[in-house]
Design an enzyme around this catalytic site. Structure first.
Site, short mmCIF file in Angstrom:
data_model
loop_
_atom_site.label_atom_id
_atom_site.label_comp_id
_atom_site.label_asym_id
_atom_site.label_seq_id
_atom_site.Cartn_x
_atom_site.Cartn_y
_atom_site.Cartn_z
N ASN A 171 42.54 25.04 -29.51
CA ASN A 171 41.15 24.81 -29.92
C ASN A 171 40.62 26.16 -30.41
O ASN A 171 40.26 27.02 -29.61
CB ASN A 171 40.37 24.30 -28.71
N ARG A 194 42.56 20.91 -32.23
CA ARG A 194 41.25 20.31 -32.38
C ARG A 194 40.72 20.74 -33.74
O ARG A 194 40.64 21.93 -34.05
CB ARG A 194 40.33 20.84 -31.29
N HIS A 237 32.05 15.33 -31.08
CA HIS A 237 32.50 15.18 -29.67
C HIS A 237 33.36 13.93 -29.49
O HIS A 237 33.46 13.38 -28.38
CB HIS A 237 31.31 15.12 -28.69
N ARG A 291 21.37 25.31 -30.36
CA ARG A 291 21.08 24.50 -31.57
C ARG A 291 19.85 23.65 -31.35
O ARG A 291 19.60 23.18 -30.23
CB ARG A 291 22.28 23.61 -31.90
N GLU A 305 39.13 16.79 -23.22
CA GLU A 305 39.45 16.71 -24.65
C GLU A 305 40.88 17.20 -24.92
O GLU A 305 41.56 16.67 -25.80
CB GLU A 305 38.45 17.55 -25.45
#
Ligand code: ADP
Length: 404
Positions: free
Chosen positions: A8, A92, A180, A240, A378
């Site tokens: 990732n 990813r 996600h 964010r 994940e």
């Protein structure tokens, strides 16, 4: 034992994990590692499955200039020190564009196509792709699989996929992608075991971490997301902004003289919990603070989660279960409790003690909506996809060999 490496890669760090492939095809996590401080003060830290530290090493600044070199260095360490030679690498990749609705084995053609999506995710996609490109050039025989954050949402109906803009822009790729997806896919895959009563029903998953979003699942499939074209929309996040009137962007440009790059940095890095509190982007620090601005940031986050729960429940036309996951969702009983208090109208009633203990099921028996806390994974999802694509390829090539 054969192994799969999961990577990732971000702008200044690359996280990786190694999974062993067991006799029965099951996957067991063996190693977790991270190279961070890329380009400044690189540091490689690797731990075994039991948490034992295997290496914690810093490098001269300049020796690890970018993320591709970082993964190559970590890969060489795994090879030399632990004799790990992965049979495949799963990556990813944030954006699969309008077309990829599942993971894909990467070759030069696929890579060229994924490079076209850099403009859709300029802060992530280039870093996700850099190690893939470099491994493809140096070790073309190692299968690499790209697993997308957008893929799980590509089955959305047209209404959920569109903005109210002219069609040519939709055709060009301005769509509500949602992100996600690997986390939601993992939760959807875990639900039949942990919550068989609701797994095939209407479930909202709240992935509340530094990045935060929510997803509506119907029968294990994503039908709606709080995120859209970029990972800026929806819930406020660590830094964010979350949902914001596009008029604010126009104001920043026309009245404050900000450039597109300034606005981008501002919306990604200076807003959210950090911007609201002026203290921190980290929920733990906000919870520990007595400053009223920290309380405001937490209250705002909770309020927005409750609003989006209403929106997603409308998309599902009802609600059978709510699942909390990721850093805040898995660990903050305070945030979960506050959210649940705002959702009593939906029939949610949580058990204070179970919530405080982070139990798997935290709703009371009389709650109309079951509420779960489930850790996401994940990386395991990426390893599973990589292994299953590899097995498919092996099966089809052995079928081919038998036939020829
Ligand atoms: P990401 O993977 O997006 O970087 P995580 O899922 O690791 O993010 O979530 C990080 C967030 O989770 C941070 O805001 C952190 O403060 C929060 N968090 C982690 N543990 C706790 C805790 N015990 N209580 C409250 N918040 C927590």
């Amino acid at each position: 034992m054969d192994t799969i490496l999961v990577a990732n890669a971000g702008s200044s760090s690359v996280k990786f994990q190694v999974f062993g492939i067991e006799q029965d095809g099951g996957l067991r996590r063996q190693i977790k590692g991270q190279m961070d401080g890329i380009g400044s003060r690189p540091r490689l830290r690797v731990t075994a499955a039991d948490g034992a530290v295997l290496v914690d090493r810093t490098y001269e600044s300049g020796t690890i200039p970018d993320v591709a070199v970082a993964l190559a260095t970590a890969g060489a360490w795994l090879r030399d020190e632990l004799k790990i030679h992965p049979v495949a690498i799963g990556h990813r990749v944030v954006h699969g564009g309008p077309d990829y609705d599942r993971p894909v084995r990467v070759d030069q053609n696929v890579l060229t196509r994924l490079e076209r999506y850099v403009s859709l995710a300029p802060l992530h996609q280039p870093y996700n792709l850099a190690p893939i490109r470099s491994i493809l050039a140096r070790f073309p025989d190692i299968p690499q699989v790209a697993c997308f954050d957008t893929a799980f949402h590509r089955g959305h109906g047209e209404l959920a996929d569109r903005y109210a803009i002219p069609n040519h822009l939709y055709a060009e790729g301005i769509r509500r992608y949602g992100f996600h997806g690997l986390s939601y896919e993992y939760i959807a895959s875990a639900l039949p075991q942990v919550a068989p009563d609701v797994a095939s029903k209407r479930v909202i998953v709240a992935h509340l971490g530094s990045g935060a979003s929510m997803c509506a699942l119907n029968d294990g499939r994503s039908v709606e997301s709080s995120l859209g074209f970029t990972a800026l929309d929806g819930l406020p996040m660590g830094t964010r902004c979350g949902q914001i009137d596009p008029g604010v962007v126009l104001y920043l440009i026309s009245e404050k003289g900000m450039s597109a790059a300034d606005v981008q940095t501002f919306l990604y890095k200076e807003c959210g919990l950090k911007g609201l509190s002026g203290i921190s982007n980290d929920m733990r620090q906000l919870e520990a603070s007595n400053d009223p601005r920290a309380a405001l940031a937490i209250d705002y986050f909770v309020y927005r989660v409750s609003l989006f729960t209403g929106m997603l429940a409308a998309a599902l036309q009802g609600l059978d279960a709510l699942v909390f996951t990721a850093g805040v969702g898995e660990n903050s009983s305070r945030v979960r409790r506050a959210i649940a208090e705002k959702l009593v109208w939906l029939g949610i009633s949580i058990d204070a003690e179970a919530n405080a203990k982070h139990a798997r099921l935290i709703s009371r028996s009389e709650s109309r909506v079951a509420v779960y806390v489930l850790p996401t994974d994940e990386e395991l999802m990426i390893a599973r996809h990589t292994w299953s694509l590899l097995s498919e390829n092996q099966n089809s090539s052995s079928r081919y060999e038998r036939a020829s």
